[in-house]
Design a protein around this motif. Sequence first.
Motif, short mmCIF file in Angstrom:
data_model
loop_
_atom_site.label_atom_id
_atom_site.label_comp_id
_atom_site.label_asym_id
_atom_site.label_seq_id
_atom_site.Cartn_x
_atom_site.Cartn_y
_atom_site.Cartn_z
N ASP A 132 0.91 -1.24 -0.40
CA ASP A 132 -0.19 0.15 0.14
C ASP A 132 1.15 1.20 -0.31
N ALA A 133 1.82 1.03 0.50
CA ALA A 133 3.14 2.27 0.38
C ALA A 133 3.51 2.89 -0.51
N GLU B 237 2.63 1.52 -3.54
CA GLU B 237 1.32 2.13 -4.49
C GLU B 237 1.55 3.17 -4.32
N GLY B 238 1.40 3.97 -2.75
CA GLY B 238 1.31 5.96 -2.77
C GLY B 238 2.67 6.67 -3.44
N SER C 289 2.34 9.35 -5.75
CA SER C 289 4.05 11.06 -5.75
C SER C 289 4.44 11.04 -7.11
#
Length: 242
Positions: free
Chosen positions: A129-130, A132-133, A137
């Motif tokens: 999840d991190a 993918e974030g 960005s």
Amino acid sequence: MRFLKNNGVNLAYEDSATGRPPILFVHGCGFDHTSFSQQTNYFTHSHRVVSVDLRGHGMSDAPQQDYTMAAFADDLAWLCAELGLVKPVMVGHSMGGNVVLELAAQFPNLPGSLVLIDSAVLPSAQLLDALEGLAASLQRPGYLDAYRKVLLSLRLPWEERTEAMINALNISQHVLASAFYHQVKTFDGQRAASGCQVPIAYIGAATSLSDLRRFESLTPQLITAKTLGAGHFSPVEVPDQI
């Protein structure tokens, strides 16, 4: 640096041209062959050592295209054929580990063995999840600052050489955004691990980026180790351990 042209794209590499078995060093996302400079200097005395700048990185050309793990692996397989590297030990740091694992799955008869250094091959759901974030960005202005911030979080407080290397990072947005996206979203670590038939070692850091139990279940020949006193950039901070 030396250069070979693959379908019009210059690929940069260094080659000691002596010793065997050969060792191929593959850097992580956004960096270049100098990530392994201390290892190349050490192993040149006993092995033929080739260290590369992946397509889009360092002194290699950076065309507008998708930078997938499969595309990087194709380049490395082509380079091995051009240089006559027979059963090389392939050592990949971070994304470079994903690349050499993809190569081993695509070209099972090419590598002699693999070493992955703190690569996110099978990340946890929370880490994914991190990542993918971060991938999102990197598509926006300020992409280098966003990437540097995350990389700095992977270092230990006293790692000044890592900090300097991260702060000096400079790579085109189209390369970084694409390579990181494909590392996270399209690279199939489970398929690649299952397809690897050669001996493989995984060297983790203070906090592992891969689910090693799952990795071992997919790749029974896997052996694991862990560096002491170093974060993600262990080849720079504790070169003697690597």
